[in-house]
Design a protein around this motif. Structure first.
Motif, PDB file in Angstrom:
ATOM      1  N   HIS A  64       0.827  -1.203   0.000  1.00 24.50           N
ATOM      2  CA  HIS A  64       0.000   0.000   0.000  1.00 24.50           C
ATOM      3  C   HIS A  64       0.866   1.259   0.000  1.00 24.50           C
ATOM      4  CE1 HIS A  64      -3.013  -2.953   0.566  1.00 24.50           C
ATOM      5  NE2 HIS A  64      -2.528  -3.272   1.751  1.00 24.50           N
ATOM      6  N   ARG A  67       2.282   1.719  -3.399  1.00 28.40           N
ATOM      7  CA  ARG A  67       1.262   2.230  -4.329  1.00 28.40           C
ATOM      8  C   ARG A  67       1.004   3.723  -4.135  1.00 28.40           C
ATOM      9  NH1 ARG A  67      -4.959   0.082  -4.745  1.00 28.40           N
ATOM     10  NH2 ARG A  67      -5.450   1.128  -6.704  1.00 28.40           N
ATOM     11  N   TRP A  90      -9.809   3.737   3.858  1.00 25.29           N
ATOM     12  CA  TRP A  90      -9.210   2.971   2.761  1.00 25.29           C
ATOM     13  C   TRP A  90      -8.139   2.025   3.303  1.00 25.29           C
ATOM     14  CZ3 TRP A  90      -4.349   2.466   0.529  1.00 25.29           C
ATOM     15  CH2 TRP A  90      -4.300   1.958  -0.766  1.00 25.29           C
ATOM     16  N   PHE A  91      -7.255   2.555   4.155  1.00 28.76           N
ATOM     17  CA  PHE A  91      -6.222   1.707   4.765  1.00 28.76           C
ATOM     18  C   PHE A  91      -6.853   0.608   5.615  1.00 28.76           C
ATOM     19  CE2 PHE A  91      -2.889   4.890   3.866  1.00 28.76           C
ATOM     20  CZ  PHE A  91      -1.869   4.039   3.485  1.00 28.76           C
ATOM     21  N   ARG A  93      -9.718  -0.935   5.279  1.00 28.20           N
ATOM     22  CA  ARG A  93     -10.233  -2.009   4.410  1.00 28.20           C
ATOM     23  C   ARG A  93      -9.102  -2.856   3.841  1.00 28.20           C
ATOM     24  NH1 ARG A  93     -13.864   2.396   2.698  1.00 28.20           N
ATOM     25  NH2 ARG A  93     -15.920   1.894   3.491  1.00 28.20           N
ATOM     26  N   LYS A  94      -7.984  -2.233   3.516  1.00 32.24           N
ATOM     27  CA  LYS A  94      -6.845  -2.957   2.950  1.00 32.24           C
ATOM     28  C   LYS A  94      -6.137  -3.819   3.991  1.00 32.24           C
ATOM     29  CE  LYS A  94      -7.199  -1.030  -1.112  1.00 32.24           C
ATOM     30  NZ  LYS A  94      -7.688  -1.781  -2.254  1.00 32.24           N
TER      31      LYS A  94
END
Length: 121
Positions: A64, A67, A90-91, A93-94
């Motif tokens: 991540h 990216r 977002w983090f 969920r990842k």
């Protein structure tokens, strides 16, 4: 015994906040040195003395960070309007599948401005 452990990371990225009013300065492209603190909580494994290895957090974060570092965040799926609140979610969920016991993500976009997210959607 339960314990919380945290690990911090940084990355550089640019973004715009397109939903803000036209005259808001953050609607223009700008960048930050983002700082993240990932916190996990769990039972201490008495045989080794820790919740789990900090390297496990680093390994989960690596793809991540690769990216996002030096990227334009708005181009990343799910971050079309990347406020720090949305970035924290977002983090989450990842990472939630790779980091059992994920308890909190704190993201700083400046040294004095941050968001804490605890997985409540």
């Amino acid at each position: 015994m339960r314990a919380r452990l945290s690990k911090e990371f940084t990355f550089e990225a640019a973004h715009t906040l397109p939903t803000l009013p036209e005259d808001h300065k953050c609607r223009q492209m700008h960048g930050h040195t983002f700082r993240l603190k990932i916190t996990v909580e769990g039972e201490v494994d008495e045989s080794i003395g820790w919740v789990y290895d900090h390297k496990r957090i680093s390994d989960a974060m690596k793809p991540h960070l690769d990216r996002l570092d030096h990227a334009y965040l708005n181009d990343i799926e799910g971050l079309e309007s990347p406020t720090i609140e949305r970035l924290a979610a977002w983090f989450w969920r990842k990472l939630e599948g790779d980091l059992p016991g994920l308890a909190e993500i704190e993201i700083y976009e400046t040294p004095i401005s941050s968001c804490v997210f605890r997985g409540e959607f």
